[in-house]
Design a protein around this motif. Structure first.
Motif, PDB file in Angstrom:
ATOM      1  N   ILE A 222     -10.028  -9.793   8.927  1.00 21.72           N
ATOM      2  CA  ILE A 222      -9.024  -8.898   8.332  1.00 21.72           C
ATOM      3  C   ILE A 222      -9.455  -7.455   8.549  1.00 21.72           C
ATOM      4  N   LEU A 223      -8.667  -6.721   9.294  1.00 20.86           N
ATOM      5  CA  LEU A 223      -8.913  -5.305   9.563  1.00 20.86           C
ATOM      6  C   LEU A 223      -7.759  -4.451   9.046  1.00 20.86           C
ATOM      7  N   GLU A 224      -6.998  -4.972   8.124  1.00 23.88           N
ATOM      8  CA  GLU A 224      -5.801  -4.309   7.613  1.00 23.88           C
ATOM      9  C   GLU A 224      -6.111  -2.922   7.052  1.00 23.88           C
ATOM     10  N   ARG A 225      -5.257  -1.961   7.417  1.00 22.80           N
ATOM     11  CA  ARG A 225      -5.354  -0.576   6.950  1.00 22.80           C
ATOM     12  C   ARG A 225      -6.662   0.106   7.330  1.00 22.80           C
ATOM     13  N   CYS A 226      -7.265  -0.319   8.420  1.00 17.85           N
ATOM     14  CA  CYS A 226      -8.364   0.466   9.014  1.00 17.85           C
ATOM     15  C   CYS A 226      -7.687   1.574   9.815  1.00 17.85           C
ATOM     16  N   SER A 227      -7.337   2.633   9.139  1.00 19.54           N
ATOM     17  CA  SER A 227      -6.382   3.618   9.669  1.00 19.54           C
ATOM     18  C   SER A 227      -6.907   4.435  10.836  1.00 19.54           C
ATOM     19  N   GLN A 228      -8.228   4.424  11.067  1.00 21.88           N
ATOM     20  CA  GLN A 228      -8.801   5.169  12.199  1.00 21.88           C
ATOM     21  C   GLN A 228      -9.249   4.258  13.333  1.00 21.88           C
ATOM     22  N   LEU A 229      -9.042   2.970  13.201  1.00 24.46           N
ATOM     23  CA  LEU A 229      -9.504   2.024  14.217  1.00 24.46           C
ATOM     24  C   LEU A 229      -8.755   2.238  15.532  1.00 24.46           C
ATOM     25  N   VAL A 230      -9.520   2.455  16.613  1.00 20.99           N
ATOM     26  CA  VAL A 230      -8.898   2.691  17.919  1.00 20.99           C
ATOM     27  C   VAL A 230      -9.270   1.623  18.945  1.00 20.99           C
ATOM     28  N   LYS A 231     -10.292   0.810  18.633  1.00 23.90           N
ATOM     29  CA  LYS A 231     -10.727  -0.166  19.633  1.00 23.90           C
ATOM     30  C   LYS A 231     -11.275  -1.424  18.960  1.00 23.90           C
TER      31      LYS A 231
ATOM     32  N   CYS B 279      -3.064  -0.769  11.120  1.00 22.01           N
ATOM     33  CA  CYS B 279      -4.086  -0.050  11.893  1.00 22.01           C
ATOM     34  C   CYS B 279      -3.324   0.925  12.781  1.00 22.01           C
ATOM     35  N   THR B 280      -2.960   2.043  12.220  1.00 22.55           N
ATOM     36  CA  THR B 280      -1.953   2.915  12.829  1.00 22.55           C
ATOM     37  C   THR B 280      -2.402   3.592  14.113  1.00 22.55           C
TER      38      THR B 280
ATOM     39  N   THR C 107     -10.611  -4.617   4.944  1.00 21.61           N
ATOM     40  CA  THR C 107      -9.382  -3.930   4.547  1.00 21.61           C
ATOM     41  C   THR C 107      -9.675  -2.526   4.027  1.00 21.61           C
ATOM     42  N   GLY C 108      -8.987  -1.546   4.577  1.00 25.28           N
ATOM     43  CA  GLY C 108      -9.081  -0.186   4.077  1.00 25.28           C
ATOM     44  C   GLY C 108     -10.322   0.579   4.489  1.00 25.28           C
ATOM     45  N   CYS C 109     -11.055   0.116   5.497  1.00 25.90           N
ATOM     46  CA  CYS C 109     -12.222   0.873   6.001  1.00 25.90           C
ATOM     47  C   CYS C 109     -11.714   2.045   6.826  1.00 25.90           C
ATOM     48  N   ALA C 110     -11.442   3.143   6.158  1.00 29.16           N
ATOM     49  CA  ALA C 110     -10.772   4.271   6.806  1.00 29.16           C
ATOM     50  C   ALA C 110     -11.633   4.967   7.849  1.00 29.16           C
ATOM     51  N   ASP C 111     -12.950   4.775   7.803  1.00 30.83           N
ATOM     52  CA  ASP C 111     -13.839   5.456   8.747  1.00 30.83           C
ATOM     53  C   ASP C 111     -14.226   4.589   9.936  1.00 30.83           C
ATOM     54  N   LEU C 112     -13.714   3.382  10.008  1.00 29.21           N
ATOM     55  CA  LEU C 112     -14.073   2.469  11.096  1.00 29.21           C
ATOM     56  C   LEU C 112     -13.284   2.832  12.353  1.00 29.21           C
ATOM     57  N   LEU C 113     -13.995   3.245  13.413  1.00 29.51           N
ATOM     58  CA  LEU C 113     -13.355   3.620  14.671  1.00 29.51           C
ATOM     59  C   LEU C 113     -13.347   2.472  15.676  1.00 29.51           C
TER      60      LEU C 113
ATOM     61  N   LYS D 128       0.795  -1.221   0.000  1.00 24.40           N
ATOM     62  CA  LYS D 128       0.000   0.000   0.000  1.00 24.40           C
ATOM     63  C   LYS D 128       0.833   1.279   0.000  1.00 24.40           C
ATOM     64  N   LEU D 129       2.084   1.193  -0.431  1.00 28.73           N
ATOM     65  CA  LEU D 129       2.887   2.408  -0.466  1.00 28.73           C
ATOM     66  C   LEU D 129       2.543   3.220  -1.702  1.00 28.73           C
ATOM     67  N   ILE D 130       2.846   2.671  -2.878  1.00 34.48           N
ATOM     68  CA  ILE D 130       2.562   3.407  -4.106  1.00 34.48           C
ATOM     69  C   ILE D 130       1.094   3.288  -4.481  1.00 34.48           C
ATOM     70  N   SER D 131       0.500   2.136  -4.238  1.00 38.17           N
ATOM     71  CA  SER D 131      -0.883   1.936  -4.665  1.00 38.17           C
ATOM     72  C   SER D 131      -1.822   2.927  -4.003  1.00 38.17           C
ATOM     73  N   ASP D 132      -1.572   3.269  -2.745  1.00 38.52           N
ATOM     74  CA  ASP D 132      -2.427   4.235  -2.075  1.00 38.52           C
ATOM     75  C   ASP D 132      -2.364   5.586  -2.767  1.00 38.52           C
ATOM     76  N   ILE D 133      -1.170   5.939  -3.218  1.00 39.08           N
ATOM     77  CA  ILE D 133      -1.013   7.212  -3.907  1.00 39.08           C
ATOM     78  C   ILE D 133      -1.757   7.187  -5.239  1.00 39.08           C
ATOM     79  N   LEU D 134      -1.593   6.091  -5.972  1.00 30.91           N
ATOM     80  CA  LEU D 134      -2.142   6.028  -7.319  1.00 30.91           C
ATOM     81  C   LEU D 134      -3.648   5.841  -7.355  1.00 30.91           C
ATOM     82  N   LYS D 135      -4.229   5.253  -6.312  1.00 32.50           N
ATOM     83  CA  LYS D 135      -5.654   4.948  -6.334  1.00 32.50           C
ATOM     84  C   LYS D 135      -6.512   6.035  -5.683  1.00 32.50           C
TER      85      LYS D 135
END
Length: 626
Positions: free
Chosen positions: A368-377, A396-397, A347-353, A75-82
Motif C-alpha cells: 500500500i503506497l496510497e497518498r505518497c504524494s511525492q512518489l515519482v518512481k 500518488c499524484t 499510506t501518507g508517506c509524503a516524503d517518499l520519492l 482524505k478530502l476533509i480528514s486531510d484538512i482536519l488532521k
C-alpha cells in the motif's frame, strides 16, 4: 420484540432508535431555509460513529451532494482536519476547494471523530455559508467544547445504555447459555458499573463469551468486575485478549496494525495459507465488515493491538512481529531481508520519492503506497514480488508511469491507481492473468488502454472514470468475466464498440454517465445479465429501443439527459425486476401505460421532467418524485 435491526447493512444496537430520533430532530431536515451543524459528543466507545452512520443512511437521499464517512476516508476533509494548526495555507486551500465545488449545493457532510476545534471553526466560519440553504453538517467528537452552541450549531450528548439495553445488546453478541442470570445482570448494571453503559464494552464482553461455557464466562466475570468499577478499560481489553486463541490473537493484531479500511476479501489472503482462516464471527465485534466490504475496528481497540506489538521489543523494532510506523518500516526494510514480511503499508508517506528495493520481501502479499504524494518512481525490483495480490497506488499524484516489471506480478488480483498522473499502462499488464480489479479513476493523463488488456480474462471490475480515454478497444469483448465497467466522466468517449455485447453473460453494471455517448450499439440487447445501467448526463436523444430485452435490469439512471426526449418504449413492460427508474431533468414526453405491470418498481424519479404530458396509472404504493 425485535432485538436487532439493520439499516443499509449496518446493525443497529440496542437503544439506538431514540437517540437517532433525537438527533434527527436537531437536524430538522425539513427546514430548507437554514444551514445547521449538529455535534454528537460523548466518551470513547459510546457509539457516536454508529449513530452517525444511521443518520447518513437515513437522510442522504435528500441532499444534492454527500460528503460522508467515505469522503473522509478518501482524505478530502480528514486531510484538512488532521493537519497541524499552523498549516493554515493547506486549510485555506481546502476551503477554496469547497467554495468552488459545492457552491450553491445543498450538502450533507459528516465529520467523524473530530478533536481539532480550530479546523471545524474554520470550516463553519469560511465555508458553511457557501452551501445552499438546507445543508447539514454532522460532527462526532469526544470533546464537548469543540464549538459553542448557537441557533445554527446544536449539540447532542450521547447517553449510556440502561440495564435493559445493556442486557439486550449483550444478547446480540453473546452465545452463553444464560445471559439473563442474576450475576450477569448485576455485572451489566450501569448503576453499579457505569462503564457497562458503553456499547463498545458490552460488545467486547459479548464477543469474549462466544464459544465459551457458562463456567468460563463466570470466571471472566470475576476477572473484569473489579476493572469495571475502576474504569480500567485497558485491563478489560487485556482480559478479553487472553481469552482468544493464539490464531484469533494473530488475526486481531493483523487487523489492528494493517487491515483497517482494506477490502476484507484482500485481507483474507494474509491468512490464506495458514490453518486458521477467520470467519465473520471471529471479526465481530472486535472487528467488523463495514461498507464496501471494508474491515473496520474501533480506534481504542486498534490502539490496544498496536501497543501489544510495540511491547514485543521496546528498543529494536526489527524484533517486532509487525511494523506499522512508516519511518520505522522504511528504515528496517532498507537495512536486512524480511522473507516473512506479508504487508507493507506506507499510506501518507509524503516524503517518499522512490520506493525501497523489494528483493528481500519476496513473500509480500499487500503493498500500500496510497497518498505518497511525492512518489515519482517505483523500483524495478517490484517484479520480484511473485506473491503480491494487492498493489495500492491511489492518490500518488506525482507518479506518471508504472515500471514494465509490473507485468511480472503474476499473482496480482487488485491494482488500484486512482488519482495518479500515470500516462499509460504498460503492455506487460497483459501477463496479469489473475487480475480481478483494475481501478484507474481520475487518472486525468491516461489516454488509452493497451491492446493486451484482452488477456485479463479474470478481470471482473474495470473502472476508468474521468480518464482521457477516447475509445475502448474492440478486444473489450474478450473480457468474459467482467461484471462492472465504469466509464463515468470519460468525456472523450463518443461510442461503445459493438463487441461489448460479447460480455453479455457476465456484465452486471455499466456506467457511461457523463460521456459523449449518444447511442448504444445494437449488441446492447445481448447484455442479458445487466442489472444496473447508468447513463446520466449523456447526449441520448431517445430511450434505447431494445431496453425491454435487458430482462435482468433492476436500475436505470438517465437523469440530466437534456437531449433525451420522446416516449419510453412499451417494451419496458418486460423489465419485471426493475426497481429504480430515474429520469429527472430529461425531456421525456410520455411513459407507456404498461409501466403499471412493473410490480417491483420502487422509485420513479421524474423531478423537473417538464415535458411529460401525462402520468399513466402507476403500480400502487411506490415512491414517486415529480
Amino acid at each position: 420484540m425485535e432485538e436487532k435491526r439493520q439499516v443499509a447493512g449496518i446493525e443497529k444496537d440496542a437503544g439506538a432508535d431514540d437517540q437517532v430520533n433525537n438527533i434527527m430532530s436537531l437536524m430538522n431536515i425539513n427546514d430548507k431555509d437554514k444551514q445547521i451543524l449538529v455535534i454528537i459528543h460523548g466518551i470513547g466507545g459510546i457509539g457516536k460513529t454508529t449513530l452517525a452512520k444511521f443518520i447518513y443512511n437515513q437522510v442522504s437521499c435528500d441532499f444534492d451532494v454527500l460528503g460522508g464517512l467515505q469522503l473522509l476516508q478518501a482524505k478530502l476533509i480528514s486531510d484538512i482536519l488532521k493537519r497541524e494548526l499552523e498549516d493554515v495555507a493547506f486549510i485555506n486551500r481546502g476551503i477554496e476547494f469547497f467554495r468552488d465545488l459545492f457552491c450553491n449545493m445543498r450538502v450533507l457532510i459528516i465529520l467523524d471523530d473530530v478533536e481539532n476545534a480550530f479546523s471545524v471553526q474554520k470550516l463553519v466560519r469560511d465555508c458553511f455559508d457557501c452551501f445552499a440553504s438546507g445543508s447539514r453538517i454532522l460532527v462526532t467528537t469526544r470533546n464537548s467544547s469543540v464549538l459553542e452552541e448557537s441557533p445554527q450549531i446544536r449539540t447532542y450528548n450521547v447517553s449510556r445504555l440502561d440495564t435493559d439495553q445493556a442486557l439486550q445488546l449483550f444478547r446480540q453478541h453473546s452465545s452463553i447459555l444464560n445471559p439473563s442470570s442474576r450475576s450477569t445482570i448485576e455485572l451489566l448494571n450501569p448503576a453499579s458499573n457505569s462503564m457497562t453503559g458503553l456499547p463498545l464494552v458490552i460488545e467486547i464482553m459479548g464477543a469474549v463469551s462466544n464459544g465459551k461455557s457458562q463456567n468460563a464466562w463466570d470466571h471472566f466475570k470475576v476477572c473484569v468486575e473489579f476493572q469495571l468499577k475502576r474504569w480500567d478499560f485497558q485491563s478489560i481489553l487485556e482480559e478479553g485478549y487472553k481469552t482468544l486463541s493464539y490464531e484469533q490473537q494473530q488475526i486481531f493484531l493483523d487487523i489492528a496494525c494493517f487491515t483497517v479500511g482494506i477490502d476484507s476479501r484482500i485481507a483474507w489472503y494474509l491468512w490464506y495459507d495458514t490453518s486458521f482462516l477467520p470467519s465473520c464471527e471471529i471479526l465481530t465485534p472486535l472487528a467488523k465488515i463495514g461498507e464496501n466490504n471494508q474491515i473496520w475496528m474501533h480506534s481504542m481497540l486498534r490502539q490496544f493491538g498496536r501497543e501489544i506489538v510495540c511491547q514485543e521489543s521496546h528498543t529494536d523494532p526489527r524484533r517486532r512481529s509487525r511494523l506499522f510506523n512508516h519511518e520505522i518500516a522504511l528504515s528496517t526494510i532498507k537495512q536486512k531481508k524480511m522473507q516473512n514480511l506479508r504487508v507493507i503499508d506506507l499510506t501518507g508517506c509524503a516524503d517518499l520519492l522512490v520506493t525501497p528495493k523489494f528483493s528481500g520481501c519476496q513473500n509480500l502479499v499487500i503493498l500500500i503506497l496510497e497518498r505518497c504524494s511525492q512518489l515519482v518512481k517505483i523500483d524495478h525490483s517490484i517484479g520480484d514480488l511473485k506473491c503480491l495480490l494487492s498493489l495500492n497506488l491511489k492518490f500518488c499524484t506525482e507518479l506518471i508511469m508504472l515500471p514494465v516489471e509490473v507485468g511480472r506480478l503474476t499473482a496480482l488480483k487488485e491494482l488500484l491507481m486512482d488519482g495518479t498522473s500515470i500516462q499509460e499502462i504498460p503492455i506487460s499488464i497483459g501477463h496479469l492473468k489473475q487480475l480481478e480489479t483494475l481501478i484507474a479513476s481520475n487518472c486525468f493523463s491516461l489516454s488509452q488502454l493497451p491492446r493486451t488488456i484482452c488477456h485479463l480474462t479474470n478481470i471482473s471490475l474495470l473502472s476508468l472514470d474521468g480518464t482521457r480515454i477516447s475509445a475502448l478497444p474492440n478486444s473489450i469483448g474478450e473480457l468474459v468475466r467482467l461484471k462492472h465497467l465504469s466509464l463515468r466522466d470519460c468525456r472523450r468517449i463518443r461510442k461503445l464498440p459493438n463487441f461489448i455485447g460479447n460480455i453479455g453473460r457476465s456484465l452486471v453494471e455499466l456506467d457511461v454517465s457523463g460521456t459523449g455517448v449518444s447511442k448504444f450499439p445494437d449488441s446492447l440487447k445481448n447484455l442479458q445479465n445487466l442489472k444496473v445501467l447508468r447513463m446520466d448526463s449523456c447526449f441520448f436523444t431517445e430511450f434505447p429501443p431494445d431496453i425491454g430485452e435487458l430482462t435482468s435490469l433492476e436500475e436505470i439512471h438517465a437523469s440530466w439527459c437534456r437531449s433525451l426526449e420522446g416516449s419510453i418504449p412499451s417494451g419496458i413492460k418486460k423489465l419485471h425486476n426493475l426497481r429504480i427508474l430515474r429520469l429527472r431533468y430529461s425531456s421525456i414526453t410520455s411513459i407507456p401505460a404498461e409501466i403499471y405491470q412493473l410490480s417491483n418498481l420502487q422509485t420513479l424519479d421524474l423531478l423537473h421532467s417538464n415535458m411529460l404530458e401525462e402520468l399513466p396509472t402507476l403500480p400502487p404504493s411506490k415512491r414517486i418524485r415529480l
